[in-house]
Design an enzyme around this catalytic site. Structure first.
Site, PDB file in Angstrom:
ATOM      1  NE  ARG A  79     -24.364   0.578  -3.151  1.00  0.00           N
ATOM      2  CZ  ARG A  79     -25.187  -0.561  -3.544  1.00  0.00           C
ATOM      3  NH1 ARG A  79     -26.379  -0.576  -3.670  1.00  0.00           N
ATOM      4  NH2 ARG A  79     -24.661  -1.275  -4.740  1.00  0.00           N
ATOM      5  CE1 TYR A  80     -27.817   3.957   0.379  1.00  0.00           C
ATOM      6  CE2 TYR A  80     -27.823   1.440   0.778  1.00  0.00           C
ATOM      7  CZ  TYR A  80     -28.398   2.585   0.036  1.00  0.00           C
ATOM      8  OH  TYR A  80     -29.116   2.588  -1.086  1.00  0.00           O
ATOM      9  CB  CYS A 130     -36.089 -16.141  -8.718  1.00  0.00           C
ATOM     10  SG  CYS A 130     -36.159 -16.745  -7.248  1.00  0.00           S
ATOM     11  CG  ASP A 189     -30.483  -0.435  -5.468  1.00  0.00           C
ATOM     12  OD1 ASP A 189     -30.089   0.401  -4.959  1.00  0.00           O
ATOM     13  OD2 ASP A 189     -30.767  -1.496  -4.793  1.00  0.00           O
ATOM     14  CG  ASP A 219     -32.320  -3.445  -9.561  1.00  0.00           C
ATOM     15  OD1 ASP A 219     -32.539  -2.447  -9.402  1.00  0.00           O
ATOM     16  OD2 ASP A 219     -32.318  -4.524  -8.769  1.00  0.00           O
ATOM     17  NE  ARG A 224     -28.514   1.360   5.955  1.00  0.00           N
ATOM     18  CZ  ARG A 224     -29.210   2.550   5.333  1.00  0.00           C
ATOM     19  NH1 ARG A 224     -30.165   1.827   4.209  1.00  0.00           N
ATOM     20  NH2 ARG A 224     -28.827   3.696   5.155  1.00  0.00           N
ATOM     21  CE  LYS A 258     -32.142  -1.052  -1.005  1.00  0.00           C
ATOM     22  NZ  LYS A 258     -30.956  -1.298  -0.925  1.00  0.00           N
ATOM     23  CB  CYS A 266     -31.183 -19.929  -4.521  1.00  0.00           C
ATOM     24  SG  CYS A 266     -30.588 -18.362  -4.103  1.00  0.00           S
ATOM     25  CB  CYS A 308     -32.163 -13.693  -9.366  1.00  0.00           C
ATOM     26  SG  CYS A 308     -31.188 -13.503  -8.278  1.00  0.00           S
ATOM     27  NE  ARG A 348     -26.733  -9.774  -4.432  1.00  0.00           N
ATOM     28  CZ  ARG A 348     -27.157  -9.452  -3.246  1.00  0.00           C
ATOM     29  NH1 ARG A 348     -27.704 -10.538  -2.833  1.00  0.00           N
ATOM     30  NH2 ARG A 348     -27.307  -8.244  -2.833  1.00  0.00           N
TER      31      ARG A 348
HETATM   32  C1  LIG Z   1     -30.422  -2.069  -0.215  1.00  0.00           C
HETATM   33  C2  LIG Z   1     -29.157  -2.142   0.490  1.00  0.00           C
HETATM   34  C3  LIG Z   1     -28.711  -2.308   1.917  1.00  0.00           C
HETATM   35  C4  LIG Z   1     -29.894  -1.976   2.718  1.00  0.00           C
HETATM   36  O1  LIG Z   1     -30.928  -0.759   2.491  1.00  0.00           O
HETATM   37  P1  LIG Z   1     -32.193  -0.657   3.168  1.00  0.00           P
HETATM   38  O2  LIG Z   1     -32.842   0.371   2.747  1.00  0.00           O
HETATM   39  O3  LIG Z   1     -31.785  -0.348   4.934  1.00  0.00           O
HETATM   40  O4  LIG Z   1     -33.119  -1.787   3.564  1.00  0.00           O
HETATM   41  C5  LIG Z   1     -27.779  -1.967   2.550  1.00  0.00           C
HETATM   42  N1  LIG Z   1     -26.603  -1.966   1.460  1.00  0.00           N
HETATM   43  C6  LIG Z   1     -26.730  -2.329   0.306  1.00  0.00           C
HETATM   44  C7  LIG Z   1     -25.583  -2.487  -0.625  1.00  0.00           C
HETATM   45  C8  LIG Z   1     -27.784  -2.414  -0.327  1.00  0.00           C
HETATM   46  O5  LIG Z   1     -28.000  -2.690  -1.609  1.00  0.00           O
HETATM   47  S1  SF4 Z   2     -34.087 -13.973  -6.079  1.00  0.00           S
HETATM   48 FE1  SF4 Z   2     -32.164 -14.527  -6.419  1.00  0.00          FE
HETATM   49  S2  SF4 Z   2     -31.035 -14.810  -4.392  1.00  0.00           S
HETATM   50 FE2  SF4 Z   2     -33.319 -14.580  -3.942  1.00  0.00          FE
HETATM   51  S3  SF4 Z   2     -34.094 -16.784  -3.944  1.00  0.00           S
HETATM   52 FE3  SF4 Z   2     -34.168 -16.261  -6.085  1.00  0.00          FE
HETATM   53  S4  SF4 Z   2     -32.233 -16.835  -7.171  1.00  0.00           S
HETATM   54 FE4  SF4 Z   2     -31.942 -16.759  -5.007  1.00  0.00          FE
END
Ligand SMILES: *Cc1c(COP(=O)(O)O)cnc(C)c1O
Ligand code: SF4
Length: 361
Positions: free
Chosen positions: A106-107, A123, A325, A288, A110, A332, A119, A126, A128
């Site tokens: 995305r960035y 959680c 986010d 989120d 990164r 973010k 996991c 979560c 995800r």
């Molecule tokens: C959060 C995130 C990052 C890292 O962002 P930082 O602000 O540098 O921690 C990189 N890629 C994605 C897709 C993210 O959601």
């Molecule tokens: S927050 Fe989500 S990805 Fe992270 S440890 Fe918990 S269940 Fe796993």
């Protein structure tokens, strides 16, 4: 100790994973569940699996306390599948994943790769949770190789986040494979592993072989996810200390969660305790709008109030960035309580003791 009286077993991460509590019957032996939780356990856990390590479950202080912050993070709730409670949510609200499954770029500088959907603890909040059901322990090497090729051919990528699931639940050999490949890419300057084992399975870091492996990579950092002061224990402290001795800095990314940690004093204590075990608070994320987790969301106003409270009460480097986010993969955005405003001929500031200071320019 839950499920054993043997300290060797307790301190062994494989024992912790093999003895996870995964059924209603087992869970009921340790904590009191409401009739509603019992009735809907099956429906909820079929949608979003339930599992907790004996260690993390042992952090529930009072088995009868329905508001225990650890309990709220692990016990399946009817709200997760209630359409009214989940209104305006989306399973993938942040629009993760591009044209390669499990890779988000995305960035510009990164990239984020997902290396497992497993996991130690699932959680409830979560972001995800849409991938819980996939349950694949490790994604195939062929897909990892596709990630490595992509990163190799994109020289603008300086920082890779290894994510999941929880990457540190992988075995040592697979982790070494991932880290060897990434660290051989010259244009990478930073490699980050996002893992919650320090919080939910600190025994993973009692494995000397793992620490030997991790200590070999000089670009490596760890991001972890403490949400509540009760998660800071002698075990998690030990896990952090071992990482620091191996030369790996540890940053924390907490999430602001309704009833779990949305009190000023709780967040202040969390940040204070993180500093005391030498973990740097990096982010406090606004929750989120994820389907199955949106009921943990608080208001931005509440978050700002908490951030304002931290100022002047905590060392500057203990204050995280409160951030949201944006949906749809827009990235973010930091949320900062405003402490100054522009005047015609200068600025008006609000000091930490709430007094007003004007500076002319
Ligand atoms: C959060 C995130 C990052 C890292 O962002 P930082 O602000 O540098 O921690 C990189 N890629 C994605 C897709 C993210 O959601
Ligand atoms: S927050 Fe989500 S990805 Fe992270 S440890 Fe918990 S269940 Fe796993």
């Amino acid at each position: 100790m839950i499920k054993t009286n043997n300290e060797n077993d307790w301190n062994n991460w494989r024992w912790q994973l093999q003895n996870r509590i995964t059924s209603l019957e087992e869970l009921r032996e340790y904590i009191h569940l409401t009739n509603e939780e019992i009735k809907y356990f099956k429906d909820v856990s079929e949608e979003y699996p339930f599992a907790v390590t004996p260690y993390y479950l042992s952090l529930v202080k009072d088995p009868k306390d329905l508001k225990d912050p650890i309990r709220l993070q692990i016990v399946p709730s009817l709200l997760e599948i209630d359409p009214v409670a989940q209104k305006n949510s989306h399973p993938n609200a942040l629009n993760e994943e591009g044209f390669i499954k499990g890779l988000t770029h995305r960035y510009e500088d990164r990239a984020l790769i997902s290396v497992t959907s497993y996991c130690g603890v699932y959680c409830r909040h979560c972001m995800r949770k849409r991938i819980f059901k996939e349950g694949t322990h490790a994604i195939p090497k062929e897909l990892l190789d596709i990630y490595f090729d992509y990163i190799k051919s994109h020289k603008n990528i300086k920082d890779v986040l290894i994510s999941g699931g929880d990457p540190l639940t992988l075995d040592n050999e697979r982790l070494k494979y991932i880290l060897d490949n990434l660290s051989s890419i010259e244009h990478l300057e930073v490699i980050r592993i996002g893992s919650r084992v320090i919080v939910t399975l600190p025994q993973r870091l009692y494995d000397e072989d793992l620490l030997d492996i991790l200590s070999k990579y000089d670009k490596l950092w760890i991001n972890t996810h403490f949400n509540h002061p009760n998660e800071i224990t002698k075990e998690s402290k030990e896990a952090v200390l071992r990482l620091l001795k191996a030369g790996i800095p540890v940053n924390n990314q907490a999430v602001l969660l309704k009833d779990v940690n949305d009190e000023k004093e709780t967040i202040l204590e969390l940040m204070r305790k993180l500093l005391s075990i030498k973990v740097k608070p990096q982010y406090l994320f606004h929750c989120d709008p994820i389907t199955g987790a949106i009921h943990f969301k608080t208001s931005i106003e509440k978050g700002l109030e908490i951030m304002d409270y931290l100022r002047g009460r905590l060392s500057g480097f203990g204050i995280p960035t409160y951030a949201i986010d944006l949906p749809g993969g827009k990235g973010k955005v930091p949320l900062t309580p405003s402490h100054f405003k522009k005047l015609g001929n200068g600025y008006e500031f609000i000091a930490f003791d709430k007094s007003v200071v004007i500076i002319e320019e």
